[in-house]
Design a protein around this motif. Structure first.
Motif, mmCIF file in Angstrom:
data_model
loop_
_atom_site.group_PDB
_atom_site.id
_atom_site.type_symbol
_atom_site.label_atom_id
_atom_site.label_comp_id
_atom_site.label_asym_id
_atom_site.label_seq_id
_atom_site.Cartn_x
_atom_site.Cartn_y
_atom_site.Cartn_z
ATOM 1 N N UNK A 44 -6.911 8.688 7.119
ATOM 2 C CA UNK A 44 -7.281 10.073 6.822
ATOM 3 C C UNK A 44 -6.039 10.967 6.889
ATOM 4 N N UNK A 45 -5.656 11.614 5.796
ATOM 5 C CA UNK A 45 -4.493 12.519 5.827
ATOM 6 C C UNK A 45 -4.680 13.618 6.867
ATOM 7 N N UNK A 46 -3.647 13.904 7.605
ATOM 8 C CA UNK A 46 -3.692 14.975 8.596
ATOM 9 C C UNK A 46 -4.112 14.534 9.983
ATOM 10 N N UNK A 47 -4.597 13.305 10.125
ATOM 11 C CA UNK A 47 -4.962 12.794 11.447
ATOM 12 C C UNK A 47 -3.859 11.884 11.960
ATOM 13 N N UNK A 48 -3.289 12.249 13.105
ATOM 14 C CA UNK A 48 -2.254 11.435 13.717
ATOM 15 C C UNK A 48 -2.826 10.471 14.735
ATOM 16 N N UNK A 49 -1.979 9.664 15.311
ATOM 17 C CA UNK A 49 -2.399 8.644 16.274
ATOM 18 C C UNK A 49 -3.107 9.281 17.478
ATOM 19 N N UNK A 50 -2.537 10.335 18.024
ATOM 20 C CA UNK A 50 -3.137 10.973 19.204
ATOM 21 C C UNK A 50 -4.497 11.573 18.869
ATOM 22 N N UNK A 106 0.826 -1.206 0.000
ATOM 23 C CA UNK A 106 0.000 0.000 0.000
ATOM 24 C C UNK A 106 0.858 1.254 0.000
ATOM 25 N N UNK A 107 1.926 1.246 0.790
ATOM 26 C CA UNK A 107 2.815 2.410 0.805
ATOM 27 C C UNK A 107 3.453 2.589 -0.564
ATOM 28 N N UNK A 108 3.870 1.478 -1.175
ATOM 29 C CA UNK A 108 4.482 1.560 -2.499
ATOM 30 C C UNK A 108 3.497 2.072 -3.539
ATOM 31 N N UNK A 109 2.193 1.853 -3.304
ATOM 32 C CA UNK A 109 1.182 2.335 -4.238
ATOM 33 C C UNK A 109 1.116 3.854 -4.275
ATOM 34 N N UNK A 110 1.645 4.515 -3.246
ATOM 35 C CA UNK A 110 1.676 5.980 -3.237
ATOM 36 C C UNK A 110 2.732 6.526 -4.196
ATOM 37 N N UNK A 111 3.649 5.659 -4.634
ATOM 38 C CA UNK A 111 4.711 6.091 -5.543
ATOM 39 C C UNK A 111 4.206 6.174 -6.978
ATOM 40 N N UNK A 112 4.937 6.903 -7.795
ATOM 41 C CA UNK A 112 4.638 6.995 -9.220
ATOM 42 C C UNK A 112 4.900 5.634 -9.858
ATOM 43 N N UNK A 113 3.900 5.010 -10.483
ATOM 44 C CA UNK A 113 4.115 3.674 -11.049
ATOM 45 C C UNK A 113 5.171 3.648 -12.148
ATOM 46 N N UNK A 114 5.396 4.773 -12.799
ATOM 47 C CA UNK A 114 6.374 4.814 -13.886
ATOM 48 C C UNK A 114 7.809 4.854 -13.372
ATOM 49 N N UNK A 115 8.019 5.529 -12.248
ATOM 50 C CA UNK A 115 9.374 5.715 -11.735
ATOM 51 C C UNK A 115 9.649 4.969 -10.438
ATOM 52 N N UNK A 116 8.591 4.596 -9.710
ATOM 53 C CA UNK A 116 8.776 3.964 -8.406
ATOM 54 C C UNK A 116 9.141 4.939 -7.317
ATOM 55 N N UNK A 117 9.053 6.237 -7.593
ATOM 56 C CA UNK A 117 9.448 7.255 -6.627
ATOM 57 C C UNK A 117 8.222 7.884 -5.951
ATOM 58 N N UNK A 118 8.344 8.176 -4.658
ATOM 59 C CA UNK A 118 7.303 8.880 -3.930
ATOM 60 C C UNK A 118 7.281 10.342 -4.356
ATOM 61 N N UNK A 119 6.114 10.969 -4.379
ATOM 62 C CA UNK A 119 6.075 12.401 -4.699
ATOM 63 C C UNK A 119 6.786 13.208 -3.633
ATOM 64 N N UNK A 120 7.457 14.252 -4.041
ATOM 65 C CA UNK A 120 8.186 15.088 -3.085
ATOM 66 C C UNK A 120 7.338 16.226 -2.544
ATOM 67 N N UNK A 121 6.284 16.605 -3.268
ATOM 68 C CA UNK A 121 5.503 17.771 -2.856
ATOM 69 C C UNK A 121 4.416 17.434 -1.842
ATOM 70 N N UNK A 122 4.064 16.161 -1.707
ATOM 71 C CA UNK A 122 3.057 15.761 -0.715
ATOM 72 C C UNK A 122 3.546 14.514 0.006
ATOM 73 N N UNK A 123 3.050 14.297 1.227
ATOM 74 C CA UNK A 123 3.479 13.141 1.992
ATOM 75 C C UNK A 123 2.814 11.876 1.454
ATOM 76 N N UNK A 124 3.388 10.702 1.720
ATOM 77 C CA UNK A 124 2.855 9.461 1.134
ATOM 78 C C UNK A 124 1.449 9.105 1.604
ATOM 79 N N UNK A 125 1.056 9.511 2.808
ATOM 80 C CA UNK A 125 -0.298 9.240 3.270
ATOM 81 C C UNK A 125 -1.317 10.013 2.438
ATOM 82 N N UNK A 126 -1.016 11.266 2.154
ATOM 83 C CA UNK A 126 -1.886 12.077 1.309
ATOM 84 C C UNK A 126 -1.879 11.556 -0.127
#
Length: 415
Positions: A344-350, A299-319
């Motif tokens: 949910x992006x922006x909601x932490x554990x606490x 699931x975390x890897x799914x946040x990456x660009x499928x073409x490059x395998x890289x995570x976006x730099x402008x947003x966090x992987x949860x978003x």
């Protein structure tokens, strides 16, 4: 040895240690000494957790025993072919430095690594000697993290674990191909074999501790490792999968990520520029999702660009994951299970724990959620509250632009 010479060695060997990110002092246990007159503590006022902006712990005396090395790893500034000033401490000098810095309240413990001199076993003996002197001669109860040496005898590594709070060995690079190309003298199977030996020793002492209260503890703060990011062709997806495998096989406390930094007189096979520091940061965030938010590595890897395998730099992987799988949203904060709220992006554990506790007594409104998060604008498109339903917002084509951090925020982090 004059004090000036010792200072010169400290300057060289403390600077050489900055490339090792894997030092953190959490997860250890309290020690008692005979008569209560021991030196140092790992609890209460003992360890002052001071972290740099990128998450590195800076409360430890972090040095190398020596920056001389018989290995010639391309990415390492201390490789044998590198043109750098060399220095070497004796075990007694490291002990004196640790005690003197501790008495002056500069540090709360020791992180000790080393280049390899003579042989792996000889170097490991010297490292163990430092910890043994601190514990048995000076009754030092502060935190000790020892970096074990590749190919050292398992018995020496076991001795290190009996004196240290944490031991670690670096896997160095995310892929076997990268390690073979850039560090041909190191072996991925042998490194993993050493990590398994440490894991077995930890499990054995935990089991013994359940039966005998006096059983000695082996590395009570566990083991960690480090991967260099950007020195080879490994993608973020490769790194995520590798880290997940290490956590699963060896129950590591942490995998640390260190962005490759170009070094003087660098090998021609290395990149000319370091990767963006934000890439390292995104990998730490991905690591956090797997460890605390119940994301599967896939699931975390799914946040990456499928073409490059890289995570976006402008947003966090949860978003990034939430934007990619909008059908999972919006989530009702008054009804959804904890597993759904964790996405949910922006909601932490606490914040999630507070939501679950509060909604037992009353229904939450958007203002209630706003008090629990740093950016309600980031959260709103992905949730439903008593007085809020994002009817049109969740499907907007420009949603990414609305919830992504501003350009100046990213530039500030990079600076």
């Amino acid at each position: 040895m004059s004090q000036l010479d010792l200072r010169a060695k400290l300057a060289i060997l403390a600077d050489a240690a900055k490339y090792d990110a894997s030092c953190a002092s959490s997860g250890t246990s309290k020690r008692n000494s005979a008569g209560g007159k021991g030196l140092g503590s790992t609890e209460g006022m003992g360890i002052c957790h001071a972290y740099a902006p990128d998450g590195r712990c800076i409360s430890l005396l972090k040095i190398l025993l020596t920056n001389s090395c018989i290995f010639d790893c391309h990415y390492c500034i201390n490789r044998k072919s590198s043109n750098v000033r060399r220095a070497r401490f004796t075990p007694e000098e490291v002990v004196d430095l640790t005690l003197n810095f501790y008495r002056r309240n500069y540090i709360e413990g020791l992180f000790l690594s080393s280049g390899i001199i003579r042989s792996s076993n000889y170097t490991m003996e010297q490292i163990v000697r430092v910890a043994q002197l601190l514990r048995e001669v000076h009754d030092f109860r502060g935190y000790i993290h020892l970096k074990t040496i590749p190919d050292a005898d398992p018995e020496l590594v076991h001795q290190a674990g009996m004196f240290a709070d944490r031991v670690s060995i670096n896997v160095e690079l995310p892929t076997v191909a990268g390690l073979t190309r850039l560090a041909p003298e190191k072996s991925a199977p042998r490194i993993e074999g050493a990590m398994q030996d440490v894991r077995t020793a930890i499990d054995d002492t935990v089991d013994a501790g359940k039966r005998y209260k006096s059983a000695p503890k082996f590395a009570p703060a566990g083991q960690s490792t480090q991967m260099i990011v950007g020195a080879d062709a490994a993608t973020d997806g490769d790194i995520i999968q590798r880290a997940a495998g290490l956590y699963s096989k060896f129950q590591l406390r942490r995998v640390y990520y260190s962005a490759f930094s170009p070094i003087p007189d660098a090998s021609a096979v290395l990149p000319l520029q370091r990767p963006p520091l934000m890439r390292e940061h995104r990998l730490y965030q991905s690591d956090w999702l797997m460890r605390f938010y119940d994301y599967k590595p896939k699931e975390v890897a799914e946040a990456a660009d499928p073409a490059t395998g890289m995570l976006p730099l402008d947003i966090d992987p949860k978003l990034a994951w939430a934007l990619k799988f909008r059908e999972s949203f919006p989530v009702d904060v008054n009804r959804a299970p904890r597993e759904a709220l964790l996405r949910v992006p922006g909601l932490g554990i606490k914040a999630i724990d507070a939501i679950l506790a509060t909604r037992r007594w009353r229904r939450l409104r958007l203002a209630d959620v706003a008090r629990l998060t740093a950016s309600i604008a980031k959260v709103r498109p992905f949730l439903i509250a008593e007085d809020w339903r994002p009817v049109a917002l969740a499907d907007r084509a420009d949603l990414r632009a609305l919830v992504a951090p501003k350009r100046e925020q990213l530039e500030l982090f990079a600076a």
